[in-house]
Design an enzyme around this catalytic site. Structure first.
Site, PDB file in Angstrom:
ATOM      1  N   LEU A 128       0.860  -1.179   0.000  1.00 33.67           N
ATOM      2  CA  LEU A 128       0.000   0.000   0.000  1.00 33.67           C
ATOM      3  C   LEU A 128       0.897   1.229   0.000  1.00 33.67           C
ATOM      4  O   LEU A 128       1.880   1.287   0.746  1.00 33.67           O
ATOM      5  CB  LEU A 128      -0.901   0.029   1.242  1.00 33.67           C
ATOM      6  CG  LEU A 128      -2.196  -0.776   1.221  1.00 33.67           C
ATOM      7  CD1 LEU A 128      -2.890  -0.674   2.570  1.00 33.67           C
ATOM      8  CD2 LEU A 128      -3.132  -0.297   0.116  1.00 33.67           C
ATOM      9  N   ASP A 129       0.572   2.220  -0.823  1.00 34.24           N
ATOM     10  CA  ASP A 129       1.338   3.459  -0.837  1.00 34.24           C
ATOM     11  C   ASP A 129       1.206   4.170   0.508  1.00 34.24           C
ATOM     12  O   ASP A 129       0.219   3.968   1.234  1.00 34.24           O
ATOM     13  CB  ASP A 129       0.848   4.373  -1.958  1.00 34.24           C
ATOM     14  CG  ASP A 129       1.180   3.822  -3.339  1.00 34.24           C
ATOM     15  OD1 ASP A 129       2.256   3.214  -3.476  1.00 34.24           O
ATOM     16  OD2 ASP A 129       0.367   4.000  -4.265  1.00 34.24           O
ATOM     17  N   PRO A 130       2.176   5.026   0.860  1.00 31.42           N
ATOM     18  CA  PRO A 130       2.125   5.708   2.166  1.00 31.42           C
ATOM     19  C   PRO A 130       0.830   6.469   2.425  1.00 31.42           C
ATOM     20  O   PRO A 130       0.331   6.481   3.556  1.00 31.42           O
ATOM     21  CB  PRO A 130       3.333   6.655   2.101  1.00 31.42           C
ATOM     22  CG  PRO A 130       4.302   5.956   1.199  1.00 31.42           C
ATOM     23  CD  PRO A 130       3.444   5.293   0.151  1.00 31.42           C
TER      24      PRO A 130
END
Length: 300
Positions: free
Chosen positions: A37-39
């Site tokens: 998951l992206d930040p």
């Protein structure tokens, strides 16, 4: 310890940060996650400890469900809220009906071009490293599968959609492509992963839950069993003779008409034993075994 944690990733940290936190809390090195998951994204990220890390590869065939906020009228270089704005245009003419009809074009198999800010490699280099140097390269289009897409609401310029998709789908690219089809541009404003196969937000844990379990000496008790990750696979129960063969690395014969890529094996006590895969000669070999081999009896 062996088992799986269904973590609700908070905003602002990477998936690797999640793994690092779990390693620290559990004092365990063998830890991995089942889907980046992206930040800026939040939500479900399965974390695998010990022998369960051997099951991560089987998650690639399950669907994921996302809740996405998409803002119309703006494009960014990263296709999300973290990037620099590259384009603006009024979206006053866009109606809910237009959005609904356009979203229907994204159902089924679609072609996507990965964002420059992604982990895809180009000649051995990650695209995001090139993007940070101001370099843009041609990306190879990829096939993605959208099982369902639902428009939840639209209050200009922001719409909310729920998307169920397959492995390798870029929601950022979907937002970008939606904006292009509508003629006004768009970017992904926020993203929540609501479900990933058997894992969902309703039964997820945050880091406060892990710290509390550590204080209470109950870290093992909050781990999910290994088979949680492979509930989507067909299963078969085998007798002791066949179980013994698998544990010893030997192939077995099954009277099965279909030939799935993998089957979960359970013993008579309904305990998860192994993953088997078919051979071309009709036999099945043990791809992963999760119970230890019993000592062989003394020949004397």
């Amino acid at each position: 310890m062996d088992g799986i944690l269904n973590i609700n990733k908070p905003f602002g940290i990477t998936s690797f940060d999640v793994v690092a936190k779990v390693r620290r809390i559990y004092s365990q090195k063998r830890v991995g996650h089942g889907g980046t998951l992206d930040p800026y994204a939040t939500g479900v990220i399965p974390v695998f400890l010990g022998r369960s890390t051997r099951l991560i590869e089987y998650l690639s065939s399950v669907s994921k469900t996302y809740l996405a906020e998409i803002e119309l009228g703006v494009e960014t270089d990263s296709y999300d809220s973290e990037g620099e704005i590259t384009f603006r245009k009024t979206c006053d003419y866009v109606t809910r009906e237009m959005i609904y009809k356009t979203l229907m074009d994204f159902q089924g198999e679609i072609i996507q071009i990965p964002p420059m800010y992604s982990a895809v490699k180009h000649r051995g280099m990650r695209l995001y490293n090139l993007a940070r140097q101001g370099i843009e390269v041609e990306r190879i289009p990829r096939v993605a599968t959208i099982y369902g897409i639902e428009l939840l609401n639209y209050t200009s310029p922001v719409l909310r959609v729920r998307i169920e998709c397959g492995h390798g789908t870029y929601i950022r690219s979907l937002a970008f492509d939606l904006g292009r089809k509508l003629g006004c541009g768009a970017y992904l404003k926020s993203l929540v992963r609501e479900a990933y196969g058997q894992f969902n937000l309703a039964n997820s844990l945050d880091f406060a839950d892990l710290e509390a379990a550590k204080c209470d000496g109950k870290l093992a008790g909050i781990l999910l069993p290994l088979e949680t990750a492979i509930g989507h696979l067909p299963r078969v129960s085998l007798d002791e003779k066949n179980i013994t063969r698998l544990v010893n690395g030997l192939e077995i014969t099954l009277d099965r008409i279909d030939k799935p890529e993998a089957v979960a094996v359970y013993n008579a006590e309904n305990s998860f034993v192994a993953i088997i895969q078919p051979e071309t000669d009709g036999t099945w070999h043990p791809a992963k075994v999760f119970i230890r081999q019993s000592p062989k009896p003394d020949a004397n």
